[in-house]
Design an enzyme around this catalytic site. Structure first.
Site, short mmCIF file in Angstrom:
data_model
loop_
_atom_site.label_atom_id
_atom_site.label_comp_id
_atom_site.label_asym_id
_atom_site.label_seq_id
_atom_site.Cartn_x
_atom_site.Cartn_y
_atom_site.Cartn_z
N LYS A 24 0.76 -1.12 0.06
CA LYS A 24 0.06 0.06 0.11
C LYS A 24 1.06 1.34 -0.03
CE LYS A 24 -3.89 -0.14 2.17
NZ LYS A 24 -3.84 -1.51 2.61
N ARG A 118 -3.40 3.17 8.37
CA ARG A 118 -3.79 1.69 7.40
C ARG A 118 -2.55 0.86 7.37
NH1 ARG A 118 -6.21 5.83 3.70
NH2 ARG A 118 -8.59 5.21 3.42
N GLY A 133 -7.56 -6.25 2.73
CA GLY A 133 -8.83 -6.40 4.04
C GLY A 133 -7.98 -7.38 5.07
N GLN A 184 -2.18 8.87 6.69
CA GLN A 184 -2.57 9.81 5.46
C GLN A 184 -3.51 10.92 6.06
OE1 GLN A 184 -4.03 7.68 2.41
NE2 GLN A 184 -3.45 9.36 0.82
N GLU A 298 -9.16 3.58 -4.68
CA GLU A 298 -10.17 4.31 -3.79
C GLU A 298 -10.04 5.54 -4.06
OE1 GLU A 298 -9.55 3.04 0.26
OE2 GLU A 298 -9.09 0.95 -0.38
N GLN A 310 -5.95 5.41 -2.84
CA GLN A 310 -5.29 4.15 -2.90
C GLN A 310 -5.49 3.69 -4.46
OE1 GLN A 310 -2.62 1.88 -2.50
NE2 GLN A 310 -3.16 2.54 -0.41
N ARG A 312 -4.47 -0.26 -6.28
CA ARG A 312 -3.68 -1.45 -6.24
C ARG A 312 -3.98 -2.16 -7.45
NH1 ARG A 312 -8.31 -1.57 -2.77
NH2 ARG A 312 -6.69 -1.36 -0.96
N HIS A 844 -14.88 -36.01 -24.83
CA HIS A 844 -14.77 -37.48 -24.46
C HIS A 844 -15.91 -37.85 -23.52
CE1 HIS A 844 -13.37 -39.96 -21.00
NE2 HIS A 844 -12.99 -40.82 -22.00
#
Length: 885
Positions: A24, A118, A133, A184, A298, A310, A312, A844
């Site tokens: 992060k 975070r 999470g 932050q 985010e 954020q 990711r 098959h």
């Protein structure tokens, strides 16, 4: 730059800061450097602080070691161990140097502000695993002591129950994952949400998908509220779906957050304007471009400004096949067609791409560009075929008849796309295609009308055996790079050779049964006997393999000591230890006779790197044990003989009914001829794969012989290291004797990640997964739907089997599995029905199910997860659905 041990500011971080700032923190540092992106200011408490914090505890290493011994299947055990280590960490003081440095950074960033605190683990927000999470986040944190307390709680949250289990499942060592903490400045938004720069549902990279709601994004992330959905493609809004938003989370003046009800008049008000959604999507694409891949972002909207909190990687998207022409392409999974959807190692992929004879230009040693790799699976690029007028018309029909309806519908859906509707269809190749197909068409016509085919299977078997012998001798006559080049040459000839062997016969086998069905319905109004006419035809190499393994089981059942030995046998010293058991020599002879004929087969056999039965005979043990437990001696032979008699009675009944109609004598003769032709020729359906698999076996032996030389010379650690290289790379290695060990290791790691992916059956070059789902009338509520491939209705207990080597099946159970290939054939005499997640009319499992006369439904999405082992289910093989009773 100011020197500090425990703190790094956002402008000091970038993607290379993973080890010190966690996923992060590193991503936030990258965001901070993207022009035009507003990121709230802050800093990161590095992993060095965490390591010094836990390093003060002499108890911590013992507690950490205990986690590695945990049974993660026991929720109680995980909870006890996690709680013990969490309580211990909560009791530790934060060392003074860390407190001082964090406090100084807090004051420099603004002591008057509230903060979001975070967790940022070194195994978090990675391209291969998100870990999202798993650790804690704290919002609206105010004051020095509250900040330091939240930092300690973040460190402690590295050992939540969910984080412990997640690391074990993703094969991350507890002791090698460290935690940084992101601090932050809080933004107090009117609107916030999540943005995916690729659609997480369809997989399309062209669609930006935005979820938006009022207040802090925590309500959305935690699932408390339904969000508005906005989708943007090509700079315009293509979808807007407004939800009823009942609650929101807001910051409290004293710190922390509070959940509040939204007034009724605001609940259905759009959270974002259309212009704001398009603008936000533009920011998302800019961030995606910077990071080099689709992002999960985010964001929040406050005071007229858009903030990015954020970003990711999206880890759930299936990788894209590589294209270079900028066009929209359509890809079809070769693994689904071949009943082998597992990830493949690079050599397996290289061999199959070399084997494909199409699209290579002038070099037959090249790998076909029409087979594209994605996620360690192979995809057939259908685009060039669909650019032709005839391909557009025939391919959906062909797929419906040979594979399944959902794939056919997916292709038909793709053809409605604007990119294809506006593209002029080419027509020039039709005449040349018809010219090439004309001789085969004449032979098909003659084969249907009058030729005697009773000898065809024996002739084809002889031709296959002769070609395998000749090609094996050729491969053994050369060595080094020349042997690898000969392998490339040989592989490129296999599909044309297989086609020339059986095309005129297999097509007649398929056409004849279609004609029997059509004429029966036309002349009699129904085709009641059709289900039984195809039972137990003689000469199918896969069915004969199943019968032969049943014979081996009958030998094993005579010797109880052998039976006990097999239950715990390993592949190493399998036969030498078998000899020491009473009856072992007799069983060994039976097994080796079986392996002499079929030892080159195995699960996932189209992948040259997979183990064969000859290499791992224990693969056969579950099927042998199931035979002994569930069937009487010789029952497999008796059942096959019974099926043959049922087919003869069905044929006689159909012919007798036809004779009673007008012109019955001629109708009966036509149908009698078609039945005879069908039963003679449909059995060659498995021969092309049988032919190719035998050649893959001798190719594998030749490659490993060269790899053994490389290993003996110290160039490779072990012969199997060549599995991580392509054929051309092996040639280069033999000639240069310079291995790229880092490349081999990187491919090993990528393979482990790709193994976990679920490959789509049909996808576009922009990642959209096209399902072509089936919708039918009169399907019971809650029933699972698929493609009906073998008629009949049956009820029974579901036996969910994910891997053949774990099979433990009893007669009369319904086999539920992701797919079947020839290796699964020994289970069919035990099964009362079949359900697979992939497959079609001519794959098959469908063919063998029809031969054994058991109802089957294939192409059932998520069958092995929705249907539980032991549940009673009903299969309707007429309409194609499954009910859970």
């Amino acid at each position: 730059m100011v020197e500090h041990n425990y703190v790094m500011y956002f402008d000091e971080l970038n993607k290379s800061s993973l080890a010190s700032a966690g996923g992060k923190g590193a991503n936030l540092g990258e965001l901070f450097h993207v022009p035009g992106i507003q990121v709230p200011a802050g800093f990161c408490i590095t992993t060095a602080a965490y390591m010094d914090f836990v390093g003060k505890s002499p108890e911590f290493p013992k507690l950490l070691a205990a986690l590695d011994r945990l049974d993660t299947g026991s929720v109680e055990e995980v909870h006890r161990a996690g709680e013990e280590i969490r309580l211990h960490l909560e009791s530790l003081p934060v060392p003074a140097p860390i407190r001082e440095e964090v406090t100084a950074a807090w004051r420099r960033t603004g002591a008057e502000y509230s903060y979001a605190v975070r967790s940022s683990a070194t195994a978090e927000d990675l391209p291969g695993a998100s870990f999202a999470g798993q650790q804690e986040t704290f919002l609206n944190v105010q004051g020095q002591e509250q900040l330091l307390d939240c930092v300690r709680r973040c460190w402690t949250s590295l050992f939540t129950d969910r984080a412990i289990i997640y690391r074990r499942r993703n094969q991350f060592s507890h002791g090698k994952v460290y935690l940084a903490v992101v601090v932050q400045r809080m933004v107090f938004p009117e609107v916030s949400g999540i943005m995916f720069t690729a659609d997480p549902v369809s997989g399309s990279r062209r669609i930006v998908s935005i979820d938006a709601s009022f207040g802090l994004g925590e309500a959305l992330v935690s699932g408390l509220v339904s969000a508005d959905l906005y989708q943007v493609s090509g700079g315009r809004l293509v979808k807007k779906q407004i939800a009823r938003k009942l609650v929101a989370i807001y910051a409290r003046p004293a710190g922390g957050t509070v959940q509040q009800d939204i007034p009724a008049e605001y609940q259905t008000r759009p959270a974002l304007s259309e212009d704001s959604a398009v603008k936000l999507a533009g920011l998302g694409k800019r961030i995606e471009q910077h990071f080099g891949g689709p992002q999960d972002i985010e964001w929040c909207f406050a005071g007229g400004d858009m903030y990015i909190l954020q970003s990711r990687p999206i880890t759930t998207l299936y990788p894209l096949p590589a294209i270079t022409d900028g066009k929209l392409h359509l890809f079809f999974s070769l693994g689904h067609a071949q009943m082998m959807t597992d990830a493949m190692k690079p050599l397996g992929i290289s061999v199959l791409r070399t084997l494909a004879p199409f699209g290579k230009g002038g070099s037959r040693r090249a790998e076909s560009p029409l087979l594209a790799e994605a996620g360690a699976r192979l995809y057939v690029d259908l685009t060039s075929l669909l650019e032709h007028h005839l391909g557009r018309r025939l391919l959906p029909v062909l797929l419906s008849n040979v594979f399944d309806q959902s794939t056919s519908r997916a292709v038909a859906d793709f053809l409605t796309r604007e990119e294809f509707k506006n593209m002029p269809a080419q027509r020039g190749f039709i005449f040349s295609l018809l010219k090439k197909a004309f001789p085969t068409a004449i032979n098909i016509f003659k084969n249907i009308l009058y030729r005697n085919h009773s000898h065809v299977v024996a002739v084809i078997n002889g031709q296959i055996a002769e070609q395998v012998r000749e090609n094996k001798a050729r491969l053994n006559s050369v060595s080094g790079a020349d042997r690898l080049r000969l392998i490339q040459d040989l592989l490129s000839t296999l599909l044309p050779a297989a086609f020339s062997l059986i095309a005129q016969y297999l097509s007649v086998g398929v056409i004849s049964i279609k004609l029997i069905e059509r004429l029966s319905r036309q002349w009699l109004g129904n085709a009641d006997e059709l289900r039984s006419i195809g039972k137990s035809p003689v000469g199918n190499v896969t069915s004969e393999m199943g019968l032969a393994l049943g014979d081996v089981a009958d030998v094993v059942r005579l010797y109880p000591e052998v039976l006990e030995y097999l239950k715990g046998a390993g592949d190493e010293h399998f036969f030498s230890r078998l000899k020491g058991v009473t009856g072992g020599e007799e069983v060994q002879q039976a097994l080796q006779e079986f392996l002499e004929l079929y030892g080159m087969r195995g699960t996932g056999e189209i992948d040259v790197t997979r183990l064969r039965w000859r290499e791992t005979p224990t693969q056969l043990v579950p099927a042998i044990l199931s035979h002994i437990q569930s069937a009487a001696p010789q029952q497999h032979r008796t059942s096959f003989s019974t099926g043959k008699k049922e087919a003869e009675r069905a044929a006689a009944s159909l012919i007798a009914r036809l004779r009673r109609t007008r012109w019955g004598f001629f109708k009966a003769r036509i149908i009698a001829r078609l039945i005879k032709v069908h039963r003679w020729l449909i059995v060659v359906r498995e021969h092309p794969k049988y032919f190719i698999v035998q050649h893959l076996d001798i190719v594998k032996q030749a490659i490993l012989a060269e790899a053994a030389v490389l290993a003996a010379d110290g160039i490779l650690e072990q012969p199997e290291d060549v599995f991580w290289l392509s054929l051309e790379e092996i040639i280069n290695l033999i000639e240069t004797r310079q291995p790229d060990l880092a490349l081999i290791e990187r491919r090993r790691e990528e393979f482990l990640h790709n193994q976990k992916l679920v490959p789509p059956q049909v996808m576009t070059s922009d990642g959209e997964i096209i399902t072509g789902r089936l919708f039918r009338e009169n399907v019971p509520p809650g029933a699972l739907t698929g493609t009906p491939v073998s008629a009949g209705v049956v009820e029974g207990r579901a036996r969910v089997i994910l891997k053949l080597e774990e099979a433990n099946m009893r007669k009369g159970e319904i086999l539920v599995t992701p797919f079947t290939d020839p290796g699964w054939t020994p289970l069919f005499p035990l099964a009362a029905g079949l359900v697979t997640e992939v497959g079609g009319l001519m794959t098959h499992g469908a063919v063998v199910a029809r031969e054994y006369g058991i109802p089957a439904v294939v192409g059932v999405d998520s069958a092995t997860s929705v249907i539980k082992d032991g549940q009673r289910i009903r299969i309707d093989g007429h309409q194609g659905f499954i009910e859970i009773l």
